[in-house]
Design a protein around this motif. Structure first.
Motif, PDB file in Angstrom:
ATOM      1  N   ASN A  42       1.718   8.606  -4.601  1.00  0.00           N
ATOM      2  CA  ASN A  42       3.100   8.476  -4.142  1.00  0.00           C
ATOM      3  C   ASN A  42       3.374   7.115  -3.505  1.00  0.00           C
ATOM      4  O   ASN A  42       4.085   7.009  -2.496  1.00  0.00           O
ATOM      5  N   THR A  43       2.829   6.091  -4.076  1.00  0.00           N
ATOM      6  CA  THR A  43       3.141   4.727  -3.659  1.00  0.00           C
ATOM      7  C   THR A  43       3.836   4.010  -4.810  1.00  0.00           C
ATOM      8  O   THR A  43       3.601   4.293  -5.984  1.00  0.00           O
ATOM      9  N   ALA A  44       4.746   3.078  -4.457  1.00  0.00           N
ATOM     10  CA  ALA A  44       5.515   2.334  -5.455  1.00  0.00           C
ATOM     11  C   ALA A  44       4.736   1.109  -5.883  1.00  0.00           C
ATOM     12  O   ALA A  44       4.352   0.276  -5.048  1.00  0.00           O
ATOM     13  N   GLY A  78       3.203  -1.087  -3.210  1.00  0.00           N
ATOM     14  CA  GLY A  78       2.246  -0.327  -2.417  1.00  0.00           C
ATOM     15  C   GLY A  78       2.866   0.490  -1.311  1.00  0.00           C
ATOM     16  O   GLY A  78       2.155   1.209  -0.598  1.00  0.00           O
ATOM     17  N   MET A  79       4.162   0.407  -1.166  1.00  0.00           N
ATOM     18  CA  MET A  79       4.854   1.131  -0.108  1.00  0.00           C
ATOM     19  C   MET A  79       4.889   2.622  -0.443  1.00  0.00           C
ATOM     20  O   MET A  79       5.203   3.003  -1.562  1.00  0.00           O
ATOM     21  N   PRO A  80       4.552   3.501   0.518  1.00  0.00           N
ATOM     22  CA  PRO A  80       4.619   4.943   0.249  1.00  0.00           C
ATOM     23  C   PRO A  80       6.069   5.410   0.133  1.00  0.00           C
ATOM     24  O   PRO A  80       6.958   4.904   0.823  1.00  0.00           O
ATOM     25  N   VAL A  81       6.312   6.348  -0.761  1.00  0.00           N
ATOM     26  CA  VAL A  81       7.651   6.894  -0.980  1.00  0.00           C
ATOM     27  C   VAL A  81       7.551   8.409  -1.089  1.00  0.00           C
ATOM     28  O   VAL A  81       6.460   8.965  -1.291  1.00  0.00           O
ATOM     29  N   ALA A  82       8.711   9.053  -0.936  1.00  0.00           N
ATOM     30  CA  ALA A  82       8.804  10.499  -1.101  1.00  0.00           C
ATOM     31  C   ALA A  82       9.564  10.768  -2.395  1.00  0.00           C
ATOM     32  O   ALA A  82      10.807  10.788  -2.402  1.00  0.00           O
ATOM     33  N   ARG A 107      12.172 -12.863 -14.321  1.00  0.00           N
ATOM     34  CA  ARG A 107      11.380 -11.703 -14.690  1.00  0.00           C
ATOM     35  C   ARG A 107      12.144 -10.415 -14.407  1.00  0.00           C
ATOM     36  O   ARG A 107      13.005 -10.366 -13.540  1.00  0.00           O
ATOM     37  N   LYS A 108      11.795  -9.402 -15.159  1.00  0.00           N
ATOM     38  CA  LYS A 108      12.334  -8.066 -14.958  1.00  0.00           C
ATOM     39  C   LYS A 108      11.171  -7.135 -14.631  1.00  0.00           C
ATOM     40  O   LYS A 108      10.106  -7.218 -15.249  1.00  0.00           O
ATOM     41  N   PHE A 109      11.390  -6.238 -13.655  1.00  0.00           N
ATOM     42  CA  PHE A 109      10.333  -5.297 -13.315  1.00  0.00           C
ATOM     43  C   PHE A 109      10.934  -3.999 -12.817  1.00  0.00           C
ATOM     44  O   PHE A 109      12.140  -3.922 -12.510  1.00  0.00           O
ATOM     45  N   VAL A 110      10.103  -2.978 -12.761  1.00  0.00           N
ATOM     46  CA  VAL A 110      10.481  -1.667 -12.220  1.00  0.00           C
ATOM     47  C   VAL A 110       9.382  -1.244 -11.254  1.00  0.00           C
ATOM     48  O   VAL A 110       8.284  -1.810 -11.228  1.00  0.00           O
ATOM     49  N   TYR A 111       9.709  -0.228 -10.460  1.00  0.00           N
ATOM     50  CA  TYR A 111       8.717   0.377  -9.594  1.00  0.00           C
ATOM     51  C   TYR A 111       8.261   1.697 -10.201  1.00  0.00           C
ATOM     52  O   TYR A 111       9.073   2.567 -10.502  1.00  0.00           O
ATOM     53  N   VAL A 112       6.941   1.814 -10.369  1.00  0.00           N
ATOM     54  CA  VAL A 112       6.337   3.020 -10.918  1.00  0.00           C
ATOM     55  C   VAL A 112       5.624   3.747  -9.784  1.00  0.00           C
ATOM     56  O   VAL A 112       4.927   3.116  -8.971  1.00  0.00           O
ATOM     57  N   VAL A 113       5.813   5.066  -9.710  1.00  0.00           N
ATOM     58  CA  VAL A 113       5.189   5.881  -8.670  1.00  0.00           C
ATOM     59  C   VAL A 113       3.889   6.453  -9.219  1.00  0.00           C
ATOM     60  O   VAL A 113       3.870   7.113 -10.264  1.00  0.00           O
ATOM     61  N   GLN A 154       4.520   7.526  16.797  1.00  0.00           N
ATOM     62  CA  GLN A 154       5.782   8.262  16.828  1.00  0.00           C
ATOM     63  C   GLN A 154       6.930   7.424  16.284  1.00  0.00           C
ATOM     64  O   GLN A 154       7.874   7.954  15.696  1.00  0.00           O
ATOM     65  N   ASN A 155       6.913   6.069  16.428  1.00  0.00           N
ATOM     66  CA  ASN A 155       8.006   5.211  15.971  1.00  0.00           C
ATOM     67  C   ASN A 155       7.914   4.841  14.495  1.00  0.00           C
ATOM     68  O   ASN A 155       8.846   4.277  13.948  1.00  0.00           O
ATOM     69  N   GLN A 156       6.793   5.066  13.814  1.00  0.00           N
ATOM     70  CA  GLN A 156       6.662   4.713  12.399  1.00  0.00           C
ATOM     71  C   GLN A 156       7.584   5.597  11.548  1.00  0.00           C
ATOM     72  O   GLN A 156       7.524   6.826  11.628  1.00  0.00           O
ATOM     73  N   PRO A 157       8.501   4.979  10.689  1.00  0.00           N
ATOM     74  CA  PRO A 157       9.448   5.785   9.907  1.00  0.00           C
ATOM     75  C   PRO A 157       8.747   6.540   8.785  1.00  0.00           C
ATOM     76  O   PRO A 157       7.716   6.107   8.279  1.00  0.00           O
ATOM     77  N   PRO A 158       9.346   7.668   8.355  1.00  0.00           N
ATOM     78  CA  PRO A 158       8.765   8.424   7.238  1.00  0.00           C
ATOM     79  C   PRO A 158       9.005   7.702   5.922  1.00  0.00           C
ATOM     80  O   PRO A 158       9.885   6.835   5.815  1.00  0.00           O
ATOM     81  N   PRO A 159       8.249   8.012   4.877  1.00  0.00           N
ATOM     82  CA  PRO A 159       8.483   7.385   3.562  1.00  0.00           C
ATOM     83  C   PRO A 159       9.894   7.678   3.064  1.00  0.00           C
ATOM     84  O   PRO A 159      10.414   8.792   3.242  1.00  0.00           O
ATOM     85  N   PRO A 160      10.577   6.706   2.461  1.00  0.00           N
ATOM     86  CA  PRO A 160      11.950   6.923   1.987  1.00  0.00           C
ATOM     87  C   PRO A 160      11.984   7.866   0.785  1.00  0.00           C
ATOM     88  O   PRO A 160      11.067   7.903  -0.035  1.00  0.00           O
ATOM     89  N   ASP A 161      13.078   8.620   0.704  1.00  0.00           N
ATOM     90  CA  ASP A 161      13.304   9.495  -0.447  1.00  0.00           C
ATOM     91  C   ASP A 161      13.805   8.668  -1.628  1.00  0.00           C
ATOM     92  O   ASP A 161      14.740   7.873  -1.486  1.00  0.00           O
ATOM     93  N   VAL A 162      13.209   8.842  -2.774  1.00  0.00           N
ATOM     94  CA  VAL A 162      13.616   8.128  -3.988  1.00  0.00           C
ATOM     95  C   VAL A 162      13.668   9.117  -5.151  1.00  0.00           C
ATOM     96  O   VAL A 162      12.947  10.113  -5.166  1.00  0.00           O
ATOM     97  N   GLY A 163      14.556   8.826  -6.107  1.00  0.00           N
ATOM     98  CA  GLY A 163      14.634   9.628  -7.328  1.00  0.00           C
ATOM     99  C   GLY A 163      13.736   9.050  -8.395  1.00  0.00           C
ATOM    100  O   GLY A 163      13.850   7.868  -8.754  1.00  0.00           O
ATOM    101  N   VAL A 164      12.848   9.845  -8.908  1.00  0.00           N
ATOM    102  CA  VAL A 164      11.852   9.404  -9.876  1.00  0.00           C
ATOM    103  C   VAL A 164      12.048  10.173 -11.174  1.00  0.00           C
ATOM    104  O   VAL A 164      12.216  11.405 -11.155  1.00  0.00           O
TER     105      VAL A 164
END
Length: 394
Positions: A331-333, A372-376, A321-327, A37-47
């Motif tokens: 639905n993991t970053a 590897g973090m799940p996202v919405a 280094r430069k990097f980005v997060y790809v979904v 019950q205490n685990q937070p939901p995946p964060p909302d991100v703009g993709v």
């Protein structure tokens, strides 16, 4: 059937042990449920999906705006300034009256020269008449050859005097005309350096300055490598040395909203800086440019090429280094190292690390703490980061 006989004390011990096990199982189940019950939901991100477009390379430079025609206006005759005939700072047309130098001495000089011309013409007329009479007398052998030649020389001298007097009249007429100082070119006039009553010395005193307004030049320096690349394109026939497109932006502007073309490249490279001086011409109908302004210049580079473009907000710096997060599909970053290029039309060119079809986190990238973090994910437009629905309604 085997019967086991336990003492009352043993029965009590066995009951206590079973109760403890039951309590432990209940507590463990409650802890697991509480953790779930205490685990937070995946964060909302703009993709947004990466863009694959044709881009034009531009080479950056800095320059200065200069007038195509710039004149330091000086008088051609000396005299006292009688009138300043223009408003300082106004635009004037070619031929407009700007200054008046006292014309009276030059008008008198013209009248004197015209009088000298009239006298010379009278003398020439008399000399011509005498020469004609001498011609008749020499034919009748009534005068000597010496007298005839003297009258012929007198006629030639009188005719020369007429021509000299005519030149003096023209000079006096020019001097009189020069007392009205007019604009040699169209442009904006500066402040009057000499005002009414001051003495203007011919070819020495500066009256004002004139700078043309439309078009204008922008001078800038380009490096040797860029110069060689443009030389190569010239040899290949894609363009000449003086038809490269440029884009210009001023200090208070974003981007490069003004377009022009290169019309001059210097004939040598400065060995001290390794650069060559170039000049572009820009239209200036709204008088946006003023000579002396600082300008940001972009010179057109190689031909257009395909490239991957992303919003610069998606790029994260990790030391060098430069990097980005790809979904991904789950639905993991996922971290993706990239090699960024220049900014083109507000988007960052990615030289390597991404491919067409990749979805990159543009908004909310700070919510992703680890790969590897799940996202919405929520679909947004790559340009501006607005939701797809909002872009569609525009």
């Amino acid at each position: 059937m085997i019967r086991t006989h336990l003492t009352p004390r043993a029965w009590r011990a066995l009951a206590a042990t079973g109760l403890a096990v039951a309590v432990a199982l209940v507590v463990a189940g409650c802890d697991t449920q509480a953790q779930d019950q205490n685990q937070p939901p995946p964060p909302d991100v703009g993709v947004a999906a990466v863009l694959s477009e044709q881009v034009q390379d531009w080479n950056d430079a800095t320059g200065r705006i200069a007038a195509v025609e710039s004149v330091e206006l000086r008088p051609r005759v000396s005299g006292y300034v009688q009138r300043v005939a223009y408003a300082e700072g106004d635009e004037v047309k070619q031929g407009d009256l700007l200054f008046v130098i006292d014309p009276r001495p030059y008008r008198a000089a013209l009248q004197r020269a015209e009088a000298e011309l009239a006298r010379a013409r009278a003398d020439a007329q008399l000399a011509t008449t005498r020469h004609a009479r001498a011609q008749q007398l020499i034919d009748a052998s009534a005068i000597s050859r010496d007298d005839f030649e003297a009258r012929s020389a007198g006629r030639a001298e009188a005719e020369a005097a007429v021509r000299g007097a005519q030149a003096a009249v023209e000079t006096a007429r020019l001097d009189l005309a020069f007392t009205e100082v007019r604009a040699p070119v169209a442009g904006r006039a500066g402040r009057a350096m000499l005002t009414t009553g001051n003495l203007a010395q011919a070819d020495a005193s500066m009256l004002t300055t004139l700078v043309s307004q439309d078009p204008v030049h922008v001078y800038f320096e380009t490096d040797e490598r860029t110069y060689l690349r443009h030389q190569a394109m010239s040899r290949e026939g894609t363009r000449t040395n003086v038809d490269n497109a440029v884009r210009v932006g001023l200090a208070d502007e974003t981007g490069y909203p003004h377009a022009g073309t290169v019309d001059f490249l210097d004939n040598q490279i400065d060995p001290a800086t390794g650069t060559v001086r170039a000049r572009a011409v820009l239209p200036n109908p709204d008088r946006r440019f003023t000579p002396g302004m600082f300008a940001r210049v972009q010179l057109e580079g190689a031909a257009a090429r395909p490239a991957i473009l992303i919003d610069d907000k998606a790029v994260i710096t990790d030391q060098d280094r430069k990097f980005v997060y790809v979904v991904g599909e789950d639905n993991t970053a996922q971290r993706r190292d990239i090699v960024p290029g220049r900014i083109v039309e507000g988007l960052r060119v990615v030289e390597s690390g991404l491919a067409a079809g990749d979805r990159v986190i543009v908004n909310g990238v700070q919510k992703v703490f680890m790969p590897g973090m799940p996202v919405a994910p929520k679909a947004v437009a790559m340009r501006g980061g607005a939701p797809i629905e909002a872009v569609a309604k525009r």
